[in-house]
Structure formats: C-alpha cells, structure tokens
Design a protein around this motif. Structure first.
Motif, mmCIF file in Angstrom:
data_model
loop_
_atom_site.group_PDB
_atom_site.id
_atom_site.type_symbol
_atom_site.label_atom_id
_atom_site.label_comp_id
_atom_site.label_asym_id
_atom_site.label_seq_id
_atom_site.Cartn_x
_atom_site.Cartn_y
_atom_site.Cartn_z
ATOM 1 N N MET A 199 0.827 -1.199 0.000
ATOM 2 C CA MET A 199 0.000 0.000 0.000
ATOM 3 C C MET A 199 0.865 1.254 0.000
ATOM 4 O O MET A 199 0.612 2.204 -0.755
ATOM 5 C CB MET A 199 -0.934 0.002 1.202
ATOM 6 C CG MET A 199 -1.949 1.124 1.164
ATOM 7 S SD MET A 199 -3.178 0.971 2.467
ATOM 8 C CE MET A 199 -3.967 -0.566 2.030
ATOM 9 N N TYR A 200 1.920 1.273 0.819
ATOM 10 C CA TYR A 200 2.756 2.466 0.914
ATOM 11 C C TYR A 200 3.418 2.782 -0.426
ATOM 12 O O TYR A 200 3.505 3.943 -0.832
ATOM 13 C CB TYR A 200 3.817 2.287 1.996
ATOM 14 C CG TYR A 200 4.710 3.504 2.149
ATOM 15 C CD1 TYR A 200 4.257 4.610 2.854
ATOM 16 C CD2 TYR A 200 5.972 3.548 1.568
ATOM 17 C CE1 TYR A 200 5.053 5.749 2.970
ATOM 18 C CE2 TYR A 200 6.767 4.664 1.679
ATOM 19 C CZ TYR A 200 6.313 5.761 2.384
ATOM 20 O OH TYR A 200 7.094 6.880 2.494
ATOM 21 N N HIS A 201 3.898 1.735 -1.109
ATOM 22 C CA HIS A 201 4.603 1.958 -2.373
ATOM 23 C C HIS A 201 3.688 1.911 -3.594
ATOM 24 O O HIS A 201 4.138 2.114 -4.717
ATOM 25 C CB HIS A 201 5.721 0.925 -2.529
ATOM 26 C CG HIS A 201 6.843 1.115 -1.545
ATOM 27 N ND1 HIS A 201 7.705 2.195 -1.590
ATOM 28 C CD2 HIS A 201 7.238 0.369 -0.484
ATOM 29 C CE1 HIS A 201 8.584 2.103 -0.612
ATOM 30 N NE2 HIS A 201 8.325 1.013 0.072
ATOM 31 N N GLY A 202 2.407 1.638 -3.378
ATOM 32 C CA GLY A 202 1.465 1.675 -4.484
ATOM 33 C C GLY A 202 1.558 0.490 -5.415
ATOM 34 O O GLY A 202 1.602 0.656 -6.636
ATOM 35 N N LEU A 203 1.587 -0.722 -4.850
ATOM 36 C CA LEU A 203 1.591 -1.933 -5.653
ATOM 37 C C LEU A 203 0.378 -2.783 -5.307
ATOM 38 O O LEU A 203 -0.041 -2.810 -4.152
ATOM 39 C CB LEU A 203 2.847 -2.767 -5.385
ATOM 40 C CG LEU A 203 4.155 -2.371 -6.050
ATOM 41 C CD1 LEU A 203 5.261 -3.332 -5.622
ATOM 42 C CD2 LEU A 203 4.030 -2.365 -7.562
ATOM 43 N N PRO A 204 -0.166 -3.515 -6.267
ATOM 44 C CA PRO A 204 -1.156 -4.531 -5.896
ATOM 45 C C PRO A 204 -0.468 -5.556 -5.003
ATOM 46 O O PRO A 204 0.693 -5.917 -5.241
ATOM 47 C CB PRO A 204 -1.562 -5.152 -7.239
ATOM 48 C CG PRO A 204 -1.042 -4.244 -8.300
ATOM 49 C CD PRO A 204 0.108 -3.508 -7.710
ATOM 50 N N LEU A 205 -1.165 -6.057 -4.007
ATOM 51 C CA LEU A 205 -0.547 -7.008 -3.075
ATOM 52 C C LEU A 205 -0.069 -8.259 -3.800
ATOM 53 O O LEU A 205 1.005 -8.785 -3.493
ATOM 54 C CB LEU A 205 -1.546 -7.381 -1.973
ATOM 55 C CG LEU A 205 -1.030 -8.349 -0.900
ATOM 56 C CD1 LEU A 205 0.229 -7.823 -0.235
ATOM 57 C CD2 LEU A 205 -2.128 -8.616 0.139
ATOM 58 N N TRP A 206 -0.820 -8.728 -4.798
ATOM 59 C CA TRP A 206 -0.387 -9.920 -5.530
ATOM 60 C C TRP A 206 0.917 -9.660 -6.276
ATOM 61 O O TRP A 206 1.769 -10.548 -6.408
ATOM 62 C CB TRP A 206 -1.477 -10.400 -6.495
ATOM 63 C CG TRP A 206 -1.750 -9.472 -7.645
ATOM 64 C CD1 TRP A 206 -2.707 -8.501 -7.718
ATOM 65 C CD2 TRP A 206 -1.044 -9.420 -8.894
ATOM 66 N NE1 TRP A 206 -2.642 -7.843 -8.924
ATOM 67 C CE2 TRP A 206 -1.633 -8.389 -9.670
ATOM 68 C CE3 TRP A 206 0.026 -10.132 -9.432
ATOM 69 C CZ2 TRP A 206 -1.187 -8.056 -10.946
ATOM 70 C CZ3 TRP A 206 0.475 -9.812 -10.714
ATOM 71 C CH2 TRP A 206 -0.136 -8.778 -11.451
ATOM 72 N N GLY A 207 1.093 -8.421 -6.784
ATOM 73 C CA GLY A 207 2.319 -8.076 -7.493
ATOM 74 C C GLY A 207 3.531 -8.067 -6.566
ATOM 75 O O GLY A 207 4.594 -8.599 -6.902
ATOM 76 N N LEU A 208 3.375 -7.466 -5.378
ATOM 77 C CA LEU A 208 4.462 -7.485 -4.404
ATOM 78 C C LEU A 208 4.784 -8.919 -3.987
ATOM 79 O O LEU A 208 5.958 -9.288 -3.842
ATOM 80 C CB LEU A 208 4.086 -6.660 -3.177
ATOM 81 C CG LEU A 208 5.112 -6.691 -2.039
ATOM 82 C CD1 LEU A 208 6.421 -6.035 -2.470
ATOM 83 C CD2 LEU A 208 4.570 -6.019 -0.778
#
Length: 438
Positions: free
Chosen positions: A143-152
């Motif tokens: 969330m902080y870096h602006g990524l979908p959780l699945w992508g991270l």
C-alpha cells in the motif's frame, strides 16, 4: 484549460481505459507549460499510489466512497495525492480549483464534504504514511509503495524479501525521459536542448542516449518533430544495442513491433539492415509506418498488420526481435495505470501466448539464426519460465550469453538477463538471446 481541470479530465479518461501519457498529450496543446506540468504531477501522483489514497479517504469518510458523485471521487483522489506528494504546492489553491470544477459539474452539495475530508487529512495524513513506511507487513508495504498485493507477493517470492521490497520502492520512483539519438548527432542536439532550457546530458553507458531530468513533452524538444530523436527508455535501448550487434547488416523481423520504436532505432544505427515489422494493431502499424517515413527509413523498412502467429515473412530473417506482449510490470513506475489493470490470471494467460510466440519466432529463423526475446516484465512466469519451457521442447535451440555488461544488467535465473530499474531513465526489462543450431 487550466492544469487542475486538465488533470480531472485525464484522470477520467484513464479510468475509462486510456493511457495517462497519451491522454495528457491530447490536452497538452491547450495548456501553458506550468499547467501542463501541474496536470502531469497530479495525475501520476494519484496513479502511483492509487490504492493508498483510496484507503486513506475511506478511513476518513462517513459514507461509502463509491456512493459519492464521480467528480467528487476524482477530486478527492487528486486532491489527496497533491496534498501528500506536492510538498511545495500550497494546497489552498488546489482545493479551490478542484471545488470549482465540482460545482460546474453539479456537485455543489458535496463540496463541504470534500473540504472537510482533505482538511482532516492535512492534519492526520502524514502520521498514517509514517506508520505504513516503517511497517514490515506485506500489505502495508504494498500500500505504501502503491503496488497490488499480488504483485508485491510475486516480486518477493521470485527475488526474495529484500529485493522484492527494493523493487516496490523503485516502482514508486519518479521516472524521467531519455531520448534515442544517433551518435553522430548527439552533441548538436544536446546543445539545442540546452538552448531551449532543457537540462540534459549523455548516458555514460549508451552512446545513443540523452538523459533529461523531466517527464518531458516530446513536441517541445528540439529535433523531435523533425524525427532526429525519439523518447525511449534506456532498457529498450539495451535491446536495440543487442540487435545491432547480432544483425550484422542482415534481414531483421520485428515480430511484435508496436509503434516501431526499436525497429527504426536499429535502422538508424546500421544502414545495412533491412527490416520487416508486424503488429496486430492497425493503429500501431500506421504509427510505425509514419515513424519510418518521418525519419527517412521507409526504403529499408516495411510494416504489416496481422497476427504474428499467422503471418509469413516476405524474406527469411537472419534475426527476429520478439518484444512479447506482457504484464508491463517493469514499467509500472512509468505507466502506473498498468498495475491496476493487471491480474495473476492475466499474467498466466500472457505467459501461454509468449511461449507460442517464441516457438513461432524460432521456427522463422534459419539454422544459424537468432531470436532476441524480451519483455518489460520482472515476473519469471513471463521470462525464464517461458524461455526454459521452449528450450526444453526444442533440441535445435540453445541460449547465448547477452553480449554486453552494464551496472544494472543482472543475470536471470538461469536464463537471460534483467535490466534493473535503479535509474529513472530505465524500466525493468528482460532479454534472452536464443540461437538455432545448424
């Protein structure tokens, strides 16, 4: 048109499926340089961490976000992104400008709510960001870096927790424009750019790249309208450099050529090469043909529309460039809208298409020919796994080493190389060279 009004218009178009860069380019002619910069900053700030802004707003609203009028939702997203990201910008004029557009579009009744939520987040927003910044929870990191959780999760599974978090940070880094310029013209064009007030300098690794410290509006760059330079990430330029090295003046097939940027760069660097480009999009084919005409290269290049799985080359190629359709995960910093449109299911679908395209590419080169397989993805499903599966099914094909080294060129596991997106002129990229044995 003012910058705030333009930002709202572009944000709406992006929500309907447009690319932010193209939508901004369409309205740029109606804007002053200052308003153009403001619109771009607001749109990209909101896009990069869209899920974070939505989360913060929903925590402060007393009614569901989705029940607000569309213009109110858009104004809140851009307003909060501007508040949190544009530290030197006075939020008062931003709020007032957004509120004026809300009133013009019939959302007068929600203007007090708009002001109240953003005023509260002026006081409390930074504290929430600070808590997320130091959290080790994957959800908070994403969330902080602006990524979908699945992508991270994919980044961390494939690169390890430390590298995965580094990629998350790099995907949120502001990206700047670099330009492909023929080496013989680089110094003269840099002088012209500096005279126009554009800060620029030569790349220290690619003798045909000029780096700038701006997002850029290409039509304002000296030489752009004349076809003397073109915007291109340095990651793509590494693929072009590899192609020049391997083409050796022969026939090249650019199998999924898009707008023809890599192909025309290759022709510019080696006047012995002839090129055939394919793309399934009629619009991109028209753009690629226009690019060759503008640069005076159409006598050595032909562009055809059609499915790369079905078309037959006019001449047998010595080298095939296959920049395969992909998730674009390596470009999420430059094109942040892409990450919100992608899904794990789509990555799986794309990897199947990539395998079919790569197998077709290898069937089109003669014995002794080569295929350069590349994607702008950092997911192994689209890269090493595709190459590995094709290699395991073909005994007549072997991998060759990537012919260049660079500070940010990282060995794949075990096939190909990655361009690590550490610098603002480079996106995440993958490349593998495959040789068909004789």
């Amino acid at each position: 048109m003012k910058g705030i009004e333009a930002a709202l218009l572009v944000w709406k178009e992006v929500g309907e499926g447009a690319f932010a860069s193209e939508a901004l380019r369409r309205v740029s002619g109606q804007l002053s340089p200052g308003d153009r910069k403001l619109a771009a900053l607001l749109v990209y700030s909101a896009l990069r961490r869209r899920s974070l802004w939505r989360f913060m707003l929903e925590k402060r609203l007393r009614r569901p976000f989705k029940e607000l009028k569309p213009i109110t939702r858009d104004a809140l997203m851009l307003g909060l992104a501007g508040l949190m990201e544009l530290k030197r910008f006075n939020p008062g004029p931003l709020y007032n400008g957004l509120a004026q557009v809300m009133k013009a579009q019939g959302a007068d009744d929600e203007v007090p709510l708009f002001h109240g939520v953003l005023k509260r987040l002026e006081r409390e927003g930074q504290e929430l960001l600070d808590r997320l910044r130091v959290s080790s929870s994957p959800r908070d990191v994403a969330m902080y870096h602006g990524l979908p959780l699945w992508g991270l999760s994919l980044f961390m599974d494939q690169w390890g927790p430390k590298k995965g978090r580094e990629l998350a940070r790099l995907m949120g880094m502001t990206r700047y424009s670099s330009f492909f310029v023929p080496p013989s013209e680089r110094e003269g064009l840099m002088d012209a750019m500096r005279s126009a007030g554009i800060r620029c300098w030569p790349s220290d690794e690619l003798d045909f790249s000029v780096r700038t410290c701006s997002h850029g509006f290409p039509p304002e760059v000296p030489g752009y309208r004349e076809g003397l330079l073109r915007p291109m990430s340095e990651s793509s330029m590494w693929v072009v450099r590899c192609a020049v090295h391997l083409a050796k003046g022969g026939r090249v097939l650019d199998m999924c050529c898009g707008r023809g940027v890599k192909g025309s760069a290759l022709l510019s660097l080696d006047d012995r090469v002839t090129l055939e480009g394919w793309d399934i999009s009629e619009g991109k084919v028209r753009a690629a043909r226009g690019d060759l005409d503008l640069r005076g290269l159409s006598d050595r290049g032909v562009i055809r529309a059609g499915d790369a799985l079905d078309l037959i080359p006019e001449e047998e190629p010595h080298l095939v460039l296959l920049d395969a359709p992909c998730s674009g995960s390596g470009t999420w910093g430059r094109h942040p809208e892409g990450k919100w449109r992608m899904s794990p299911e789509e990555v799986d679908r794309l990897s199947g298409l990539q395998r079919r395209l790569l197998d077709r590419a290898l069937s089109l080169v003669p014995k002794g020919g080569r295929v350069i397989y590349s994607t702008c993805s950092l997911f192994r499903e689209e890269n090493e796994r595709v190459v590995g599966e094709v290699l395991s099914s073909r005994r007549d094909v072997v991998e060759e080493p990537f012919p260049f080294r660079g500070a940010d060129i990282v060995k794949g596991r075990p096939f190909g190389v990655y361009v690590w997106p550490r610098l603002p002129w480079a996106d995440g990229f993958y490349c593998a060279v495959l040789y068909r044995r004789g």
